[in-house]
Design a protein around this motif. Structure first.
Motif: not given
Ligand SMILES: Cc1ncc(COP(=O)(O)O)c(C=O)c1O
Length: 385
Positions: A103-104, A206, A209, A236, A238-239, A247
């Motif tokens: 998402s970054k 976004d 979480y 995402s 990621s988490k 990625r």
């Molecule tokens: C609020 C928030 N948005 C986006 C991201 C980025 O996540 P991604 O790994 O999907 O790029 C993070 C990562 O720490 C985050 O805390």
């Protein structure tokens, strides 16, 4: 002599963790046992089925060429299935989903797609630093909107009215909120959509979480009536799936917004490794029990992190969700920066100071729950000693 950089580079600082983690690595290289509770980098494994799917897919001859700019149909179908199952939101996999390299990356593409120099962007006064940094990189003007601590860090919608001008183009929202852990609520999302519609502002939510230590079923902004007219939601792997290094993320929105972002994105990258997309299809079907089990591990860590905050004399809100614990420093601590540096040098415990998420975070610290609980208890012991 070296060639000069653009103004944009001069105005941007290197990401805090990029600098600080170099210090942590140096301490480790010198033989110190550093407990890193700073960065939110999930340390648990993706599901076993996901890893098997990755290695099997990597063996296929068709795996290694360029892939579609819009992701594979299988990945987009799996995302649509995940949204239906997790949030009860129906998305058209053919037109309402755009896979991203996390998402970054999406924050940059959205900003490049919608912002002209001089446009204004509303960002939370505490939040993920990329919203602000990227807006400035594209020449937009950042305005911080207040969050009401006494109301669980909800946006101050009234105050926000006075920040809107004819140049206001984007508002960034993120609930469950990082770094405060404030949960998402349907009312909050309804207020956000109403605000964005009233002022004709693009609402960018976004949502990485929603599945971590959530106290009630996860929600998506896109479940809100009328959201698709004005909103884009980032999400995402990621988490929620322990796949931060892979990625893999995506944005969901109406076809017009997806196509607009694709205009920019298709000029920047050339798709993602097919085997990863195949494995993500498997991961997105992880059972509810898999997510519950992952959260049970986070809960054990949360208990230890609360003991750590206690040892530092901090207070915190019990309603927090997500992968972090946000604590308020006691009066006796002079500054978060001094505390963080002292803990790193003297105790070899690294935590994040709140000010990196905005000036309102001066008197706060953030603990990431990305270490085994035994390591967090070890940090508690070091601090008590
Ligand atoms: C609020 C928030 N948005 C986006 C991201 C980025 O996540 P991604 O790994 O999907 O790029 C993070 C990562 O720490 C985050 O805390």
């Amino acid at each position: 002599m070296i060639i000069d950089t653009a103004q944009r580079t001069k105005q941007t600082s290197e990401y805090y963790f990029s600098v600080k983690l170099a210090e942590v690595r140096k301490l480790i290289a010198e033989g110190n046992d550093v407990i890193n509770l700073g960065i939110g980098n999930p340390d648990m494994m993706p599901s076993q089925k996901t890893l098997i799917a990755l290695s099997e897919a990597a063996q296929k001859p068709q795996a290694h060429g360029y892939q579609p700019y819009v992701g594979t149909p299988a990945f987009r179908n799996a995302i649509a299935g995940f949204y239906a199952h997790t949030y009860g939101v129906q998305l058209d996999p053919g037109s309402e989903i755009l896979p991203l390299l996390g998402s970054k990356e999406g924050i940059t593409h959205i900003s490049l797609t919608f912002l002209d120099p001089g446009d204004e962007v509303l960002v939370p006064e505490l939040g993920y630093p990329a919203y602000r940094a990227v807006s400035q990189m594209v020449g937009a003007i950042v305005k911080e909107y207040p969050l009401l601590e006494q109301e669980g860090w909800q946006p101050d919608w009234k105050a926000m009215e006075s920040l809107v001008t004819p140049r206001t183009k984007i508002i960034w929202l993120n609930y469950p909120h990082m770094p405060t852990g404030a949960p998402a609520t349907r009312q909050l999302f309804e207020n956000a959509v109403a605000f964005a519609k009233k002022h004709q502002i693009l609402l960018c939510h976004d949502n990485p979480y929603s599945l971590i230590l959530n106290k009630k079923p996860p929600i998506s902004l896109l479940a809100t009536q009328g959201a698709k007219d004005v909103a884009i939601e980032l999400n995402s792997m990621s988490k929620s799936h322990n796949m931060a290094g892979w990625r893999l993320g995506w944005l969901s929105a109406s076809k017009a917004y997806v196509n607009a972002v694709l205009t920019i994105k298709s000029n920047v990258d050339s798709g993602m490794f097919w085997a990863m997309q195949e494995a993500a299809v498997t991961a997105l079907k992880n059972s509810d029990a898999w997510h519950t089990e992952r959260n049970a591990v986070y809960q054990g860590r949360l208990d230890a992190a609360e003991a750590l905050l206690n040892a530092l004399g901090c207070t915190w809100d019990q309603k927090q969700e997500g992968m972090f614990l946000w604590g308020k420093l006691p009066e006796t601590v002079v500054s978060a920066e001094i505390l963080v540096n002292t803990l790193l040098i003297e105790k070899h415990v690294f935590i994040a100071p709140g000010f990196i998420f905005g000036p309102k975070g001066q008197r706060y610290i953030r603990l990431a729950l990305c270490m085994p609980k035994e390591r967090i208890w070890e940090a508690v012991k070091r601090i008590k000693d």
